[in-house]
Scaffold this motif. Structure first.
Motif, mmCIF file in Angstrom:
data_model
loop_
_atom_site.group_PDB
_atom_site.id
_atom_site.type_symbol
_atom_site.label_atom_id
_atom_site.label_comp_id
_atom_site.label_asym_id
_atom_site.label_seq_id
_atom_site.Cartn_x
_atom_site.Cartn_y
_atom_site.Cartn_z
ATOM 1 N N ARG A 28 0.827 -1.299 -0.031
ATOM 2 C CA ARG A 28 -0.012 -0.014 -0.003
ATOM 3 C C ARG A 28 0.898 1.245 0.123
ATOM 4 N NH1 ARG A 28 -2.415 -0.741 4.543
ATOM 5 N NH2 ARG A 28 -4.019 -1.942 3.666
ATOM 6 N N GLY A 29 2.006 1.236 0.683
ATOM 7 C CA GLY A 29 2.755 2.462 0.825
ATOM 8 C C GLY A 29 3.660 2.646 -0.440
ATOM 9 N N ARG A 30 3.947 1.563 -1.273
ATOM 10 C CA ARG A 30 4.667 1.647 -2.305
ATOM 11 C C ARG A 30 3.620 2.145 -3.532
ATOM 12 N NH1 ARG A 30 8.359 -3.948 -2.688
ATOM 13 N NH2 ARG A 30 9.419 -3.216 -0.813
ATOM 14 N N SER A 31 2.600 1.732 -3.315
ATOM 15 C CA SER A 31 1.501 2.189 -4.436
ATOM 16 C C SER A 31 1.174 3.701 -4.206
ATOM 17 C CB SER A 31 0.350 1.424 -4.301
ATOM 18 O OG SER A 31 -0.626 1.911 -5.166
ATOM 19 N N GLU A 32 1.059 4.055 -2.842
ATOM 20 C CA GLU A 32 0.790 5.541 -2.515
ATOM 21 C C GLU A 32 2.016 6.397 -3.130
ATOM 22 O OE1 GLU A 32 -0.129 5.432 1.688
ATOM 23 O OE2 GLU A 32 -2.121 4.816 1.395
ATOM 24 N N ARG A 33 3.144 6.107 -3.021
ATOM 25 C CA ARG A 33 4.386 6.902 -3.459
ATOM 26 C C ARG A 33 4.337 6.730 -4.716
ATOM 27 N NH1 ARG A 33 6.970 4.072 1.177
ATOM 28 N NH2 ARG A 33 7.815 2.407 -0.416
ATOM 29 N N LYS A 34 4.033 5.635 -5.605
ATOM 30 C CA LYS A 34 4.008 5.911 -6.930
ATOM 31 C C LYS A 34 3.057 6.804 -7.347
ATOM 32 C CE LYS A 34 3.847 2.760 -11.189
ATOM 33 N NZ LYS A 34 2.864 3.780 -11.798
ATOM 34 N N ARG A 35 1.687 6.806 -6.915
ATOM 35 C CA ARG A 35 0.701 7.603 -7.215
ATOM 36 C C ARG A 35 0.995 8.797 -6.861
ATOM 37 N NH1 ARG A 35 -3.050 3.643 -5.173
ATOM 38 N NH2 ARG A 35 -3.145 4.638 -3.252
ATOM 39 N N ARG A 36 1.746 9.267 -5.808
ATOM 40 C CA ARG A 36 2.105 10.785 -5.637
ATOM 41 C C ARG A 36 3.031 11.073 -6.584
ATOM 42 N NH1 ARG A 36 6.542 12.545 -2.451
ATOM 43 N NH2 ARG A 36 5.965 15.013 -1.776
ATOM 44 N N LEU A 37 4.026 10.588 -6.873
ATOM 45 C CA LEU A 37 5.016 10.750 -8.019
ATOM 46 C C LEU A 37 4.396 11.067 -9.514
ATOM 47 C CD1 LEU A 37 8.133 8.651 -7.245
ATOM 48 C CD2 LEU A 37 7.927 11.074 -6.852
ATOM 49 N N LEU A 83 19.514 20.331 7.969
ATOM 50 C CA LEU A 83 19.340 19.179 7.051
ATOM 51 C C LEU A 83 18.043 18.781 6.969
ATOM 52 C CD1 LEU A 83 22.616 16.909 8.045
ATOM 53 C CD2 LEU A 83 22.365 18.147 5.933
ATOM 54 N N ASP A 84 17.404 18.710 8.184
ATOM 55 C CA ASP A 84 16.012 18.048 8.055
ATOM 56 C C ASP A 84 15.089 19.206 7.168
ATOM 57 O OD1 ASP A 84 13.964 16.196 9.239
ATOM 58 O OD2 ASP A 84 13.214 18.141 10.099
ATOM 59 N N ARG A 85 15.431 20.236 7.315
ATOM 60 C CA ARG A 85 14.756 21.282 6.451
ATOM 61 C C ARG A 85 14.786 21.267 5.141
ATOM 62 N NH1 ARG A 85 10.500 25.152 6.549
ATOM 63 N NH2 ARG A 85 10.026 23.879 4.773
ATOM 64 N N ALA A 86 16.003 20.999 4.818
ATOM 65 C CA ALA A 86 16.440 20.481 3.444
ATOM 66 C C ALA A 86 15.462 19.076 3.061
ATOM 67 C CB ALA A 86 18.036 20.447 2.980
ATOM 68 N N ARG A 87 15.653 18.153 3.676
ATOM 69 C CA ARG A 87 14.957 17.050 3.493
ATOM 70 C C ARG A 87 13.360 17.321 3.295
ATOM 71 N NH1 ARG A 87 11.743 13.433 6.237
ATOM 72 N NH2 ARG A 87 12.000 14.917 8.124
ATOM 73 N N ARG A 88 12.809 18.079 4.283
ATOM 74 C CA ARG A 88 11.318 18.257 3.820
ATOM 75 C C ARG A 88 11.218 19.025 2.520
ATOM 76 N NH1 ARG A 88 10.000 21.626 8.065
ATOM 77 N NH2 ARG A 88 11.791 21.701 9.033
ATOM 78 N N ASP A 89 12.126 19.933 2.429
ATOM 79 C CA ASP A 89 11.773 20.607 1.215
ATOM 80 C C ASP A 89 12.058 19.639 -0.289
ATOM 81 O OD1 ASP A 89 11.760 23.069 2.134
ATOM 82 O OD2 ASP A 89 13.595 23.588 2.051
ATOM 83 N N PHE A 90 12.894 18.616 -0.216
ATOM 84 C CA PHE A 90 13.131 17.695 -0.967
ATOM 85 C C PHE A 90 11.849 16.978 -0.992
ATOM 86 C CE2 PHE A 90 14.758 13.374 -2.274
ATOM 87 C CZ PHE A 90 15.419 13.879 -3.436
ATOM 88 N N ASN A 91 11.301 16.514 -0.025
ATOM 89 C CA ASN A 91 10.215 15.704 -0.121
ATOM 90 C C ASN A 91 8.855 16.383 -0.679
ATOM 91 O OD1 ASN A 91 11.620 13.345 1.103
ATOM 92 N ND2 ASN A 91 10.689 13.642 2.979
ATOM 93 N N ALA A 92 8.763 17.878 -0.286
ATOM 94 C CA ALA A 92 7.903 18.514 -0.546
ATOM 95 C C ALA A 92 7.657 18.516 -2.430
ATOM 96 C CB ALA A 92 7.554 19.835 -0.115
ATOM 97 N N ALA A 93 8.801 18.472 -2.835
ATOM 98 C CA ALA A 93 9.136 18.633 -4.366
ATOM 99 C C ALA A 93 8.954 17.173 -4.771
ATOM 100 C CB ALA A 93 10.520 19.143 -4.612
ATOM 101 N N GLY A 94 8.988 15.905 -4.155
ATOM 102 C CA GLY A 94 8.782 14.806 -4.704
ATOM 103 C C GLY A 94 9.662 13.827 -4.172
ATOM 104 N N GLY A 95 10.304 14.018 -3.638
ATOM 105 C CA GLY A 95 11.379 12.941 -2.782
ATOM 106 C C GLY A 95 10.753 12.192 -1.727
#
Length: 828
Positions: free
Chosen positions: A57-66, A176-188
């Motif tokens: 389910r998690g893998r499917s949700e990540r793929k849908r988000r991308l 580093l956590d701020r950069a990680r969250r920015d990266f995730n918000a963009a699709g990471g």
């Protein structure tokens, strides 16, 4: 029916379900095999089934988000490209492709490059004390290494007893956590791990040299296996602080990591019709695969197999986040695919446009797409990965050594920045006097104040910042990079460049603060034009001007970085306005303190790579020329941004006057530093040289009066570039040596000394260059060349004939014979 039976049936059914069913089936088998020895077959089946459901389910949700982010970016960008118009109102989708990478002051399209600079500055501002404590010194070395080791231990959760180190570690952890969250918000998709520490940047060469078994044995006990995830099961290899036995899946996992590092990822890729492997959204997990027990274990491994020291690791990690996040925010989770979609969209529009309709032609789109791809590769660093590692390293190191020998006076050329800063300030309605006043403060002061406001700290953070201004960022071996970096720092170029950028940017923030008192209609018209062309509206300006101003002793600044954390507007709106406003500041700064842009580099390098014949020829041929090309591109576009021929003529003539005047100042300063009187300024040769000097092509100005350039080579070696010129000199020197050994006088001694004169690192720094020339090289020539005195007299006569200025500190003289004759500059 059990989950296993359902998966078996699905795997034998419709093709669209087969791959996922087989993936789930493999996962179920792995998990059941793990659980069964501990909890028995029935419980193992039940637990494995529950885990498979959650993991899939998690893998499917990540793929849908991308997929959603990819579609959103494609639709948004296709619409922006279709709406793009030149300033005369003509549709031109080909031109829009460049803007997605570089940005443009006339377009609302967000560019990747200014956005990446914005993110870098924001991250630097959040760790300003880290940069101040450990930032690089004159030699490019990291300071306070003992405290830095304490910071690493604190990052891994171990108290060092150093309160200051704990505070600095918390700043690093936070950014580093701020950069990680920015990266995730963009699709990471990078999860948060408590006391994660630092990522590991491996040295493939060191690991390859060690071989697998010694590497495995050294690393096994230092790894935290409870945090290392088995990719097959999404579960850790161990629990409760235990370690798995060698052999089995844990060892197979390390073998996979070893193979991936030493083959640059090809061990996990198959040949396909796709150019790239991982999308950017997935790439940043690669450096977070291995987890270490504590900071000391991390440092042991880093000393043995790491690619960089801990401070550099922090800086390059943040820079990488900034580059990747910017690319994903603009082009989607896979920027290469996003750019391909835009290129094909532009090509389709060009092909379907009637031939008699003004639009970009098919050939224009094709060229623009190729250049955009080259710029994106330069931005990501893909264009700097050498194909032939040995050849690429050798020639890159050679270029860096030549920089250290030949650009010691580049700081004198950089005085032309003053003219560019004046023109840039006037274009947006800003006070040039304020910029100059601020420049003096930045030159004399600590850069920490500017860093806290979200400005990039290249001088403290990076090796090679000065060289990058004239040549762009390039792959360079560390020792050679440090040598050229020392020259750039010692000559003052690095400090001058950063102070100039910071001064302009801070004054711009002050200008925005002053203008925030006015409504959209009442604000300065030049500033409103800049903001309007970049897509800002009156409603957005009203939101911006309500922001709290940064007060500093009565001086106020509108700091975009602080705007990012506003709570009176939605978070996404605050972030969007902060990014866009700071990007405008970076775009305008490029006119004030120009550098070798991605576009200038792409023109020179195209899609070539280091370590290939064509790639190395391009890198040599355009070694000192991309800066001038970048200036030419920028100023031509700025000229065309004015409305009407009169405004363009006024700006063009004013800019030409500024460029010529500052080029003349630079030329005369260089003449005096070489021990010569100023050149007469009343002939066309000097005028042409001044124009070329001011525009960044000063080396070609040498040929207006002579057949040799400033490094002793002719026009052919100048066009071929310094590396080819140096290679030609070596060959010529070898031939001359053979002739000398055969008793044929070919001035071998003179040629040997001149080769050293023009190619010895560090000796060319402007404030001691002439002392080295007269005290060292001239005396070497006296020893090696019996005709040295006659050769110097002939050279002096040629100089007076070609340039009209004599030497006051001539060849062979230990000290100046007189003061420079400044009247010569206005002689008739």
């Amino acid at each position: 029916m059990s989950l296993f039976d359902c998966l078996t049936n699905a795997a034998e059914g419709e093709p669209q379900f087969r791959d996922r069913a087989e993936e789930a089936q493999r996962l179920f088998n792995r998990l059941r095999d793990d659980y069964e020895p501990r909890i028995g077959p029935d419980a193992a089946n039940a637990q494995a089934a529950e885990d498979v459901k959650q993991i899939m389910r998690g893998r499917s949700e990540r793929k849908r988000r991308l997929d959603l982010l990819r579609i959103q970016a494609a639709r948004r960008n296709a619409q922006l490209m279709a709406q793009h118009r030149t300033l005369n109102g003509q549709a031109n989708q080909a031109a829009a492709l460049r803007i997605f990478i570089t940005g443009d002051e006339t377009s609302p399209i967000q560019g990747i490059d200014p956005l990446a600079k914005t993110l870098r500055g924001f991250y630097h501002s959040e760790m300003d004390q880290v940069l101040s404590n450990f930032g690089r010194n004159l030699l490019g070395n990291v300071r306070n290494k003992a405290r830095l080791a304490n910071v690493v231990n604190e990052l891994f959760g171990k108290k060092s007893g150093d309160t200051s180190a704990g505070e600095l570690a918390e700043a690093v952890r936070s950014v580093l956590d701020r950069a990680r969250r920015d990266f995730n918000a963009a699709g990471g998709d990078i999860g948060k791990i408590e006391n994660y520490g630092l990522p590991m940047h491996h040295s493939a060469e060191k690991i390859r040299a060690a071989d697998f078994e010694p590497w495995r044995d050294q690393i096994w006990e230092d790894l935290d296996w409870t945090r290392i995830i088995d990719f097959d099961t999404d579960q850790p290899f161990a629990i409760g602080g235990s370690r798995p036995p060698k052999g089995g899946r844990a060892e197979a996992f390390l073998q996979e990591v070893f193979d991936s590092i030493t083959t640059d990822g090809w061990s996990k890729r198959e040949a396909s019709f796709h150019e790239r492997g991982l999308s950017v959204a997935n790439s940043r997990n690669a450096s977070r695969v291995l987890h270490f027990r504590d900071g000391e274990a991390w440092m042991r491994y880093n000393d043995a197999y790491g690619a960089e020291d801990p401070f550099t690791n922090i800086v390059t990690t943040l820079d990488g986040y900034a580059r990747d996040t910017a690319a994903m925010r603009v082009l989607g989770p896979n920027p290469q695919a996003g750019l391909t979609f835009l290129s094909q969209t532009a090509m389709k529009a060009a092909q379907e446009t009637p031939w008699d309709t003004p639009s970009a032609s098919v050939s224009q789109v094709s060229r623009a797409a190729r250049k955009a791809r080259a710029m994106l590769d330069l931005h990501s660093g893909a264009a700097q990965a050498p194909v032939n590692g040995w050849l690429g390293e050798f020639l890159a190191g050679t270029r860096a050594v030549l920089v250290s020998a030949q650009l010691g006076s580049a700081a004198v050329s950089a005085v032309t920045d003053v003219g560019f800063q004046g023109a840039a300030a006037r274009k947006i309605g800003m006070d040039f006097g304020g910029v100059m006043s601020r420049l003096g403060k930045e030159l004399a002061g600590d850069p920490a104040n500017a860093i806290r406001k979200g400005l990039v700290a290249d001088q403290l953070a990076n090796v090679g910042a000065g060289q990058a201004r004239f040549m762009g960022e390039a792959f360079t071996p560390e020792r050679a990079a440090r040598l050229s970096d020392f020259v750039m720092r010692a000559s003052g170029l690095t400090k001058w460049t950063e102070a100039g950028r910071h001064a302009f940017q801070l004054e711009f923030m002050g200008y925005l603060a002053d203008q925030s008192r006015f409504s959209w209609d009442a604000m300065s018209p030049p500033l409103r034009t800049v903001l309007e062309r970049r897509g800002f509206t009156a409603a957005e300006w009203d939101v911006i001007r309500r922001a709290d101003l940064h007060d500093e002793g009565g001086a106020t600044f509108m700091v975009p970085h602080e705007m990012r954390y506003r709570t009176d507007i939605p978070e996404d709106q605050a972030e969007d306005l902060a990014f866009r406003l700071m990007s405008v500041i970076h775009e305008q700064t490029e006119f004030a303190v120009p550098s070798a842009s991605l576009e200038g580099q792409a023109l020179a390098l195209d899609q070539t790579r280091p370590g290939t014949l064509i790639g190395e020829l391009a890198r040599s041929g355009f070694m000192y020329k991309t800066f001038g090309a970048s200036v030419l591109f920028n100023q031509t576009r700025r000229l065309m941004s004015f409305d009407g021929p009169y405004s363009r003529f006024a700006y063009g003539t004013a800019m030409m006057a500024i460029v010529t005047a500052m080029g003349a100042v630079s030329l005369q300063m260089k003449e005096i530093l070489k021990g010569r009187d100023p050149r007469p300024m009343n002939d066309a040769k000097f005028l042409g040289a001044a124009i070329l000097q001011g525009g960044g092509f000063g080396i070609f100005g040498d040929f207006l009066s002579s057949e040799a350039n400033r490094f002793g080579g002719g026009i052919e070696s100048t066009l071929a570039g310094p590396v080819a010129g140096a290679a030609g000199d070596v060959i010529s020197l070898g031939i001359s040596g053979v002739k000398a050994a055969a008793g044929q006088d070919d001035h071998f001694g003179r040629k040997t000394v001149n080769f050293l004169r023009y190619n010895t690192p560090v000796t060319g720094i402007w404030y001691w260059k002439n002392a080295f020339q007269r005290g060292l090289f001239d005396n070497l020539q006296r020893l090696a060349d019996p005709e040295a005195e006659r050769a110097w007299r002939q050279a002096e006569r040629r100089r007076i004939q070609n340039y009209g200025n004599a030497s006051f500190w001539g060849p062979g003289d230990w000290l100046p014979s007189r003061a420079p004759d400044f009247r010569n500059a206005i002689s008739q």
